[in-house]
Scaffold this motif. Structure first.
Motif, mmCIF file in Angstrom:
data_model
loop_
_atom_site.group_PDB
_atom_site.id
_atom_site.type_symbol
_atom_site.label_atom_id
_atom_site.label_comp_id
_atom_site.label_asym_id
_atom_site.label_seq_id
_atom_site.Cartn_x
_atom_site.Cartn_y
_atom_site.Cartn_z
ATOM 1 N N ASP A 17 0.745 -1.287 0.023
ATOM 2 C CA ASP A 17 -0.172 0.137 -0.020
ATOM 3 C C ASP A 17 0.732 1.250 0.060
ATOM 4 O OD1 ASP A 17 -2.724 1.068 0.688
ATOM 5 O OD2 ASP A 17 -1.452 2.257 2.074
ATOM 6 N N SER A 18 1.914 1.216 0.965
ATOM 7 C CA SER A 18 2.981 2.542 0.860
ATOM 8 C C SER A 18 3.441 2.487 -0.355
ATOM 9 C CB SER A 18 3.839 2.239 2.194
ATOM 10 O OG SER A 18 4.754 3.147 2.206
ATOM 11 N N ALA A 19 4.048 1.744 -0.959
ATOM 12 C CA ALA A 19 4.732 1.760 -2.414
ATOM 13 C C ALA A 19 3.782 2.331 -3.328
ATOM 14 C CB ALA A 19 5.390 0.533 -2.564
ATOM 15 N N LEU A 20 2.654 1.704 -3.394
ATOM 16 C CA LEU A 20 1.625 2.051 -4.548
ATOM 17 C C LEU A 20 1.475 3.529 -4.441
ATOM 18 C CD1 LEU A 20 -0.866 -1.022 -4.652
ATOM 19 C CD2 LEU A 20 0.648 -0.039 -6.549
ATOM 20 N N ARG A 21 1.192 4.112 -3.106
ATOM 21 C CA ARG A 21 0.895 5.532 -2.875
ATOM 22 C C ARG A 21 2.072 6.334 -3.225
ATOM 23 N NH1 ARG A 21 -3.780 6.206 -0.240
ATOM 24 N NH2 ARG A 21 -4.971 4.120 0.825
ATOM 25 N N LYS A 22 3.271 5.830 -3.036
ATOM 26 C CA LYS A 22 4.411 6.682 -3.313
ATOM 27 C C LYS A 22 4.569 6.899 -5.030
ATOM 28 C CE LYS A 22 8.581 4.482 -3.437
ATOM 29 N NZ LYS A 22 9.812 3.936 -3.184
ATOM 30 N N HIS A 23 4.044 5.668 -5.580
ATOM 31 C CA HIS A 23 4.296 6.022 -7.152
ATOM 32 C C HIS A 23 3.067 6.509 -7.821
ATOM 33 C CE1 HIS A 23 8.083 3.624 -7.640
ATOM 34 N NE2 HIS A 23 7.732 2.921 -6.714
ATOM 35 N N ARG A 24 1.901 6.345 -7.246
ATOM 36 C CA ARG A 24 0.472 6.840 -7.799
ATOM 37 C C ARG A 24 -0.154 7.769 -7.038
ATOM 38 N NH1 ARG A 24 -1.131 4.527 -12.755
ATOM 39 N NH2 ARG A 24 -3.320 5.095 -11.950
ATOM 40 N N HIS A 25 -1.112 8.388 -7.150
ATOM 41 C CA HIS A 25 -1.818 9.298 -6.549
ATOM 42 C C HIS A 25 -3.380 8.555 -6.220
ATOM 43 C CE1 HIS A 25 -4.022 12.674 -4.544
ATOM 44 N NE2 HIS A 25 -4.860 12.675 -5.765
ATOM 45 N N TYR A 26 -3.739 8.714 -5.277
ATOM 46 C CA TYR A 26 -4.845 7.885 -4.496
ATOM 47 C C TYR A 26 -5.582 8.894 -3.725
ATOM 48 C CZ TYR A 26 -3.059 3.562 -6.577
ATOM 49 O OH TYR A 26 -2.501 2.483 -7.393
ATOM 50 N N PRO A 27 -7.023 8.761 -3.793
ATOM 51 C CA PRO A 27 -7.988 9.834 -2.708
ATOM 52 C C PRO A 27 -7.584 9.435 -1.462
ATOM 53 C CG PRO A 27 -9.348 8.866 -4.469
ATOM 54 C CD PRO A 27 -7.914 8.151 -4.763
ATOM 55 N N SER A 28 -7.539 10.460 -0.619
ATOM 56 C CA SER A 28 -7.150 10.048 0.785
ATOM 57 C C SER A 28 -8.518 9.352 1.479
ATOM 58 C CB SER A 28 -6.955 11.250 1.700
ATOM 59 O OG SER A 28 -6.152 12.149 1.289
ATOM 60 N N LEU A 29 -8.183 8.343 2.438
ATOM 61 C CA LEU A 29 -9.260 7.778 2.925
ATOM 62 C C LEU A 29 -9.935 8.712 3.862
ATOM 63 C CD1 LEU A 29 -7.315 4.297 3.895
ATOM 64 C CD2 LEU A 29 -9.380 4.521 2.321
ATOM 65 N N GLN A 30 -11.247 8.583 3.992
ATOM 66 C CA GLN A 30 -11.961 9.367 4.561
ATOM 67 C C GLN A 30 -12.253 8.668 6.133
ATOM 68 O OE1 GLN A 30 -12.825 12.626 4.238
ATOM 69 N NE2 GLN A 30 -11.611 12.134 2.354
ATOM 70 N N HIS A 31 -11.960 8.975 7.025
ATOM 71 C CA HIS A 31 -12.136 8.328 8.412
ATOM 72 C C HIS A 31 -13.403 9.146 9.345
ATOM 73 C CE1 HIS A 31 -8.398 6.025 8.145
ATOM 74 N NE2 HIS A 31 -7.596 7.305 7.671
ATOM 75 N N ALA A 32 -14.055 8.016 9.698
ATOM 76 C CA ALA A 32 -15.424 8.670 10.428
ATOM 77 C C ALA A 32 -14.771 9.396 11.922
ATOM 78 C CB ALA A 32 -16.137 7.509 10.764
ATOM 79 N N GLY A 33 -15.754 10.133 12.198
ATOM 80 C CA GLY A 33 -15.574 10.981 13.517
ATOM 81 C C GLY A 33 -14.758 12.314 13.485
#
Length: 256
Positions: free
Chosen positions: A240-256
């Motif tokens: 997951d970390s490596a994929l996010r380093k190489h490509r842009h993905y929407p940020s995860l939305q956390h409840a609360g």
């Protein structure tokens, strides 16, 4: 202009399909002969013909495939490749870039496709997830391959990821096998396969780069089945970390 671009896309897809099928029919006779030598020896020979197919088709389809190593050079010991799954192109890319010999785990439904299905069932470990005895046979076949020095490729997400996030949750299979067999895990990322052939359909096939990232091997020596979840989480976070380093993905939305 829109109509012209649609026409160009159709012409490209037809061209890529003709090349795909032409090479497939060219290698079908020797693959049939190799299949007579059995799953192990014959399967290894078949992969050399499939590699020839991949080395010809990808450049002719305008899809240069590039390896990116974020690890030391590969050794020759068998491993379990775990790969993110975005596209039906993924298996074809594997044939081009993975060290031989290896066997991918694939859906049994693909073996029903005329002509291609014959090649498929002789080059993958097919699994019928709806049938418990069939799943058990697939596991035994993979273990036999590993004992023979043949690497296994698995998509731990289980199916293609159609979300806007890097990965779907992982299943246990690859990690259980790695621990039981004491075989290291090699995470691999396909960065662009989902762009080249999106899940929206084959008519959206398009040319462009196909980058493949090899991440450092994750050893499992000394781990027990009690460590499956920790190992699965570790591999997930690394990929997951490596994929996010190489490509842009929407940020995860956390409840609360």
């Amino acid at each position: 202009m829109g109509l012209i671009m649609k026409l160009v896309r159709v012409i490209y897809v037809v061209y890529a399909a003709i090349i795909f099928l032409g090479i497939m029919f060219l290698i079908l006779p020797p693959i049939f002969l190799a299949s007579l030598l059995g799953k192990e020896k014959g399967g290894n020979i078949i992969f050399y013909f499939l590699r020839f197919w991949a080395h010809v088709w990808f450049p002719m389809a305008g899809m240069p495939v590039r390896r990116i190593y974020e690890c030391a050079p590969e050794d020759k010991e068998p491993c379990i490749y775990v790969v993110n799954h975005r596209s039906y192109l993924d298996a074809a890319i594997a044939v081009k870039v993975m060290r031989l010999p290896f066997r991918p785990l694939g859906k049994v439904e693909m073996s029903k496709i005329p002509f291609f299905g014959f090649i498929y069932k002789n080059s993958v470990v097919a699994v019928d997830r709806s049938n418990a005895p069939a799943r058990a046979r697939s596991v035994r076949e993979m273990m036999t391959a590993l004992k023979a020095g043949i690497s296994i490729l698995m998509f731990p997400e289980g199916t293609t990821n159609e979300s806007d996030q890097p990965l779907r949750p992982f299943h246990n299979g690859a990690f259980r096998m790695a621990i039981e067999m004491q075989i290291p895990i090699k995470p691999v990322l396909y960065l662009d396969a989902g762009d080249r052939l999106p899940h929206t359909g084959p008519m959206n096939l398009n040319p462009g780069k196909c980058r493949v990232v090899f991440l450092p091997t994750i050893p499992v020596a000394g781990l027990t089945l009690d460590d499956i979840n920790d190992l699965k989480q570790r591999v997930y976070e690394v990929m997951d970390s490596a994929l996010r380093k190489h490509r842009h993905y929407p940020s995860l939305q956390h409840a609360g």
